[in-house]
Structures are given as C-alpha cells and as structure tokens.
Design a protein around this motif. Structure first.
Motif, short mmCIF file in Angstrom:
data_model
loop_
_atom_site.label_atom_id
_atom_site.label_comp_id
_atom_site.label_asym_id
_atom_site.label_seq_id
_atom_site.Cartn_x
_atom_site.Cartn_y
_atom_site.Cartn_z
N GLN A 1 142.24 -57.73 74.60
CA GLN A 1 140.42 -58.27 74.53
C GLN A 1 139.95 -57.37 74.80
N ARG B 1 135.48 -52.43 78.14
CA ARG B 1 133.88 -52.01 78.29
C ARG B 1 133.75 -50.78 78.98
N GLY C 1 133.11 -60.66 71.60
CA GLY C 1 133.73 -60.60 73.55
C GLY C 1 135.32 -60.80 73.72
N GLU C 2 136.17 -60.56 72.24
CA GLU C 2 137.71 -60.60 71.94
C GLU C 2 138.21 -59.47 71.68
N LYS D 1 138.62 -54.89 82.66
CA LYS D 1 138.00 -55.15 81.25
C LYS D 1 136.19 -54.68 81.43
#
Lengths: 113, 113
Positions: free
Chosen positions: A106, A109, B41-42, A9
């Motif tokens: 999702q 980053r 955030g998705e 993530k």
C-alpha cells in the motif's frame, strides 16, 4: 493471505537521518522490488531481487541499500536521507514464471525535511 | 532502451462516456504488456495484461489489444463509472521470467456523475 505488507505507512525524517522501510510478502514469491512514485514521473525502479541473497540495482539506486536474507523480506535502507528522497515508496513481489502478476504493497509516504 | 509513453492527464469524463487512454512502447524483443490501476491511497493492482501480439486483455469492462505493428496497447472502456476514477499505468515486462516492469507516467481519470 496478507499479500505484500509495507511498514510504516507514513514517515517524516530530518535530513541526514537513516531509516529502513520494511516489506514482507507471504506468497513465496522469488522476485521482489522497490519503486518510488513521484508526481509526473510514474514509478521508477530502485532495487530488485530475484531470490534470497541476490539483489541488483534498478533505474534510481543512489542513496538506497537493500538486502534479501529471506524469501519473505526485502527491506529498503536510506543511509542518509535527503529532501530529494521525499516520495511514495512501493514494494512489489511476483513469482518468476513468465508474465506473472506483480502484487504491490500500500506504499510508504516519506517526507524528508 | 525500453520505455513506455502514455497520454498525459488528467482526463475528466462524465459517467457512461467512452474512455481511451493511449499507450505506446519501445522495447527490444517481445515484451508482455500490462495495465495497472491505482485507487486513491492504495497500491497498484493489475487490471489486465497481454503477452503476445494481437492478444486482447480484458477485465471489468476494460480492454486493450497488443498491437505490435504500432507498438501500442491502448486502454478502452465503453461506459465509465464514477468508481473507475483512479490513476492508470501502462507497463511492459522485459527480461523474461526474472525481468523488471517499466511503467509509464500514469494517467489520472476522474469520472463525474
């Protein structure tokens, strides 16, 4: 069903390092793609695949490699990370029927320092 | 080439206000048109779509009509809620069943109570 799963993530890399962003889908979708999202730029297509063994370049492919050895997985490789590759990366998949919905992960980053 | 232009944000509205987010496109042939939404955030998720001229897509109170004569696909909602705060992306699908999505730059909507 998990849908589209991306890992990791979050990631911080140093300039020149390499890494692989993972993407897996469990919907048996033929089409998979990678986008990057940058402020004020929307989503830009990096690479895509219409099936196992078939890949092609999108709008911004430089500095990235992909492969598609199975229907489920579509990893994105950064060969030598650069600060310009700091972005949020999204993987998406859809079936190849007409007008089908794309499902997104999702996001990852990535910061390159 | 193919492209999508949508209104710049951010857009700030009070709860129960009327929402319009403009989207126009340039494309050869007859693309399918989509609105995707991204909550904080998705990843992106499909909000609605239209596949041919004069089609109206609708979902969760949002509507958009595929206008071939004006090459537009404006998003509207009669009464927004705080929970509608998100980034909205207009997109077109070109290239048929194995085609790619092209996204606009996104419009951030903030709804205040």
């Amino acid at each position: 069903n998990a849908g589209v799963t991306q890992t990791p993530k979050f990631q911080v890399l140093k300039t020149g390092q390499s890494m692989t962003l993972q993407c897996a889908q469990d919907m048996n979708h033929e089409y998979m793609s990678w986008y990057r999202q940058d402020p004020g730029m929307g989503l830009r297509l990096i690479h895509y695949s219409v099936g196992a063994g078939i890949t092609d370049q999108g709008e911004v492919p430089n500095g990235y490699n992909v492969s598609r050895s199975t229907t489920e997985d579509f990893p994105l490789r950064l060969l030598s990370a650069a600060p310009s590759q700091t972005s949020v990366y999204f993987c998406a998949s859809r079936s190849t029927g007409f007008n089908t919905e794309a499902f997104f992960g999702q996001g990852t980053r990535l910061t390159v320092v | 080439g193919n492209s999508v232009t949508q209104m710049e944000g951010p857009v700030t509205l009070s709860e129960e206000a009327f929402l319009t987010i403009n989207c126009t496109y340039t494309a050869t042939g007859y693309p399918s048109l989509f609105w995707y939404v991204q909550y904080p955030g998705e990843g992106l998720q499909l909000l609605l779509k239209a596949t041919k001229a004069d089609d109206k897509g609708s979902n969760k109170g949002f509507e958009a009509t595929y206008r071939k004569e004006t090459t537009s696909f404006h998003l509207e909602k009669g009464s927004v809620q705080v929970s509608d705060s998100a980034v909205y992306f207009c997109a077109l699908l070109y290239g048929g069943s194995q085609g790619n999505l092209i996204f606009g730059k996104g419009t951030k909507l903030s709804v205040k109570p």
